[in-house]
Design a protein around this motif. Structure first.
Motif, PDB file in Angstrom:
ATOM      1  N   PHE A  66     -33.451 -53.232   1.834  1.00 46.11           N
ATOM      2  CA  PHE A  66     -34.129 -52.120   2.505  1.00 46.11           C
ATOM      3  C   PHE A  66     -33.675 -50.772   1.939  1.00 46.11           C
ATOM      4  O   PHE A  66     -34.469 -49.830   1.833  1.00 46.11           O
ATOM      5  N   ALA A  67     -32.400 -50.670   1.609  1.00 49.19           N
ATOM      6  CA  ALA A  67     -31.882 -49.422   1.046  1.00 49.19           C
ATOM      7  C   ALA A  67     -32.431 -49.174  -0.354  1.00 49.19           C
ATOM      8  O   ALA A  67     -32.619 -48.018  -0.768  1.00 49.19           O
ATOM      9  N   ARG A  71     -35.964 -46.339  -3.360  1.00 46.76           N
ATOM     10  CA  ARG A  71     -35.518 -45.844  -4.659  1.00 46.76           C
ATOM     11  C   ARG A  71     -36.296 -46.454  -5.817  1.00 46.76           C
ATOM     12  O   ARG A  71     -36.443 -45.831  -6.866  1.00 46.76           O
ATOM     13  N   ILE A  72     -36.784 -47.690  -5.647  1.00 42.84           N
ATOM     14  CA  ILE A  72     -37.416 -48.393  -6.766  1.00 42.84           C
ATOM     15  C   ILE A  72     -38.938 -48.407  -6.693  1.00 42.84           C
ATOM     16  O   ILE A  72     -39.593 -48.755  -7.678  1.00 42.84           O
ATOM     17  N   ILE A  79     -43.114 -42.947   0.419  1.00 43.75           N
ATOM     18  CA  ILE A  79     -42.150 -43.479   1.381  1.00 43.75           C
ATOM     19  C   ILE A  79     -41.323 -42.341   1.973  1.00 43.75           C
ATOM     20  O   ILE A  79     -40.994 -42.349   3.164  1.00 43.75           O
ATOM     21  N   ALA A  80     -41.006 -41.339   1.159  1.00 42.18           N
ATOM     22  CA  ALA A  80     -40.224 -40.202   1.651  1.00 42.18           C
ATOM     23  C   ALA A  80     -40.925 -39.503   2.808  1.00 42.18           C
ATOM     24  O   ALA A  80     -40.261 -38.947   3.698  1.00 42.18           O
ATOM     25  N   SER A  81     -42.265 -39.563   2.827  1.00 44.02           N
ATOM     26  CA  SER A  81     -43.015 -38.863   3.864  1.00 44.02           C
ATOM     27  C   SER A  81     -42.883 -39.520   5.232  1.00 44.02           C
ATOM     28  O   SER A  81     -43.119 -38.879   6.258  1.00 44.02           O
ATOM     29  N   ARG A 139     -49.287 -45.051   1.434  1.00 43.23           N
ATOM     30  CA  ARG A 139     -49.502 -46.098   0.439  1.00 43.23           C
ATOM     31  C   ARG A 139     -48.273 -46.281  -0.461  1.00 43.23           C
ATOM     32  O   ARG A 139     -47.743 -45.335  -1.024  1.00 43.23           O
ATOM     33  N   ASN A 140     -47.820 -47.535  -0.550  1.00 43.79           N
ATOM     34  CA  ASN A 140     -46.678 -47.883  -1.392  1.00 43.79           C
ATOM     35  C   ASN A 140     -46.758 -49.371  -1.708  1.00 43.79           C
ATOM     36  O   ASN A 140     -47.632 -50.078  -1.211  1.00 43.79           O
ATOM     37  N   TRP A 141     -45.820 -49.862  -2.512  1.00 43.69           N
ATOM     38  CA  TRP A 141     -45.893 -51.236  -2.998  1.00 43.69           C
ATOM     39  C   TRP A 141     -45.089 -52.232  -2.172  1.00 43.69           C
ATOM     40  O   TRP A 141     -45.171 -53.440  -2.413  1.00 43.69           O
ATOM     41  N   PHE A 142     -44.306 -51.784  -1.194  1.00 48.02           N
ATOM     42  CA  PHE A 142     -43.407 -52.699  -0.498  1.00 48.02           C
ATOM     43  C   PHE A 142     -43.598 -52.757   1.010  1.00 48.02           C
ATOM     44  O   PHE A 142     -43.319 -53.785   1.625  1.00 48.02           O
TER      45      PHE A 142
END
Length: 223
Positions: A66-67, A71-72, A79-81, A139-142
Motif C-alpha cells: 500500500f505504501a 509511488r509507482i 492518487i495524490a488528489s 483514475r489510476n492503475w491500482f
C-alpha cells in the motif's frame, strides 16, 4: 495529519496484531481453528505458529504494498488528489485484519461467539469505507474499479465510481441486516457483492459505448 503519520497508525495496528499473537501463544492449543462454515462452526485448522503469524505477516506485507502504490503508479498525481482517503483506507484495512486475527485468537482461547457474524460485521465496515474510497478515487492503475473502459475515459471512471461507491455502501448495509437471519447471513454479503461487481463492469462498458458513439461526453484516453 500527513500521510506518514497515517501510515504510522496503520503500522502500530499491525504491531498490535503481532503482540496479540505473542501474548496469547502460551495459552493456545497446538492446532488452532482458522476456518468456519456459514453456520459459524469451525471446519478447518492450522498449526499454532502458522495461525499466529498469518495475519500479522500478511498485514505487514500488504502495508508495504500500500505504501509503494502511490509511488509507482504512472498516474501517481491522481492518487495524490485523494491521498488522505486512501491512507485512511489503509488504516481501516489493518484494523479489519487485526479484528479478524483477534477473533481467531479469542475463539481458540475458549471464548464462545459466532465467528461468522464477527467476520460479516467486520467486512461490512470495510466495504462501507471502500465505498467512501471509490467516490473519491481518481483514475489510476491500482485503486478502484479498473476495467478497460474506466481506464480509457475520465468520465466513465468518475461515473462508474460514483455508482460503485453507492453500491458498496449499500452492500455493507444489507450485510448488517443479514446478521439477523442466522445461517443465511453470509448470503446477504455474497449476493450483493457479486451483483455490485457485475453491475459496475457492465455499467462501465455501457457508458463507454455511449460516449464512443457520440451520445455522451468526450472521453479522455490513456496514452
Amino acid at each position: 495529519m500527513n500521510s506518514r503519520r497515517r501510515f504510522l497508525i496503520a503500522a502500530v495496528v499491525v504491531v498490535i496484531s503481532g503482540v496479540m499473537s505473542v501474548l496469547a501463544a502460551p495459552e493456545l492449543p497446538a492446532r488452532m481453528a482458522t476456518h468456519w462454515n456459514a453456520a459459524g462452526q469451525p471446519d478447518g485448522t492450522m498449526s499454532k505458529p502458522v495461525a499466529l503469524a498469518l495475519f500479522p505477516v500478511l498485514s505487514a506485507v500488504l502495508l508495504v504494498v500500500f505504501a509503494a502504490i502511490p509511488r509507482i503508479d504512472p498516474l501517481r498525481e491522481n492518487i495524490a488528489s485523494f491521498r488522505p482517503v486512501y491512507d485512511w483506507f489503509v488504516v481501516v484495512f489493518t484494523v479489519f485484519m487485526t479484528v479478524i486475527h483477534g477473533g481467531v485468537i479469542a475463539f481458540n482461547l475458549g471464548y464462545e461467539f459466532d465467528f461468522t457474524l464477527l467476520v460479516l460485521t467486520a467486512v461490512a465496515g470495510l466495504f462501507y469505507y471502500v465505498g467512501v474510497l471509490l467516490t473519491h478515487a481518481e483514475r489510476n492503475w491500482f485503486i478502484g474499479i479498473r476495467t478497460p473502459w474506466t481506464l480509457s475515459s475520465n468520465e466513465v471512471w468518475d461515473r462508474t465510481h460514483r455508482l460503485g461507491g453507492r453500491l458498496f455502501k449499500l452492500t455493507a448495509i444489507i450485510s448488517l441486516v443479514g446478521l439477523f437471519f442466522g445461517d443465511y447471513a453470509v448470503y446477504f454479503l455474497i449476493v450483493p457483492a457479486l451483483l455490485t461487481a457485475g453491475v459496475t463492469v457492465v455499467y462501465s462498458y455501457y457508458l463507454y459505448e455511449q460516449i464512443e458513439h457520440g451520445t455522451g461526453s468526450d472521453s479522455v484516453k490513456l496514452p
